[in-house]
Design a protein around this motif. Structure first.
Motif, PDB file in Angstrom:
ATOM      1  N   GLN A  20      27.671   5.153  27.054  1.00 14.18           N
ATOM      2  CA  GLN A  20      27.116   3.928  26.487  1.00 14.18           C
ATOM      3  C   GLN A  20      27.656   3.729  25.082  1.00 14.18           C
ATOM      4  O   GLN A  20      27.687   4.652  24.284  1.00 14.18           O
ATOM      5  N   GLU A  34      32.345  -3.597  25.762  1.00 13.49           N
ATOM      6  CA  GLU A  34      31.494  -2.466  25.400  1.00 13.49           C
ATOM      7  C   GLU A  34      30.644  -2.087  26.598  1.00 13.49           C
ATOM      8  O   GLU A  34      30.071  -2.956  27.260  1.00 13.49           O
ATOM      9  N   GLN A  36      27.469  -1.214  28.020  1.00 13.17           N
ATOM     10  CA  GLN A  36      26.065  -1.354  27.624  1.00 13.17           C
ATOM     11  C   GLN A  36      25.185  -0.315  28.303  1.00 13.17           C
ATOM     12  O   GLN A  36      24.200   0.133  27.743  1.00 13.17           O
ATOM     13  N   SER A  37      25.554   0.045  29.531  1.00 14.25           N
ATOM     14  CA  SER A  37      24.795   1.013  30.313  1.00 14.25           C
ATOM     15  C   SER A  37      25.750   1.646  31.316  1.00 14.25           C
ATOM     16  O   SER A  37      26.660   0.986  31.807  1.00 14.25           O
TER      17      SER A  37
END
Length: 55
Positions: A20, A34, A36-37
């Motif tokens: 993450q 990016e 995120q999870s």
């Protein structure tokens, strides 16, 4: 892991050891994303770096 780019919907291969907050680039459109999870895998556009202006 596989995902789709949020910008161009192109396929992305995300390494299994990704975490993450990691930034990855789309090979199709070069957009920086990016993570995120990781479970479930969720991507978002990476934040733009802020100007420092020497402060």
């Amino acid at each position: 892991m596989e995902a789709l780019c949020v910008s161009c919907d192109g396929p992305l291969k995300i390494p299994g050891d990704s975490y993450q907050g990691e930034i990855v680039s789309c090979p199709g459109c070069a957009t920086e994303l990016e993570i995120q999870s990781v479970d479930p895998l969720e991507l978002a556009l990476a934040p733009e770096p802020e100007e420092d202006w020497g402060e």
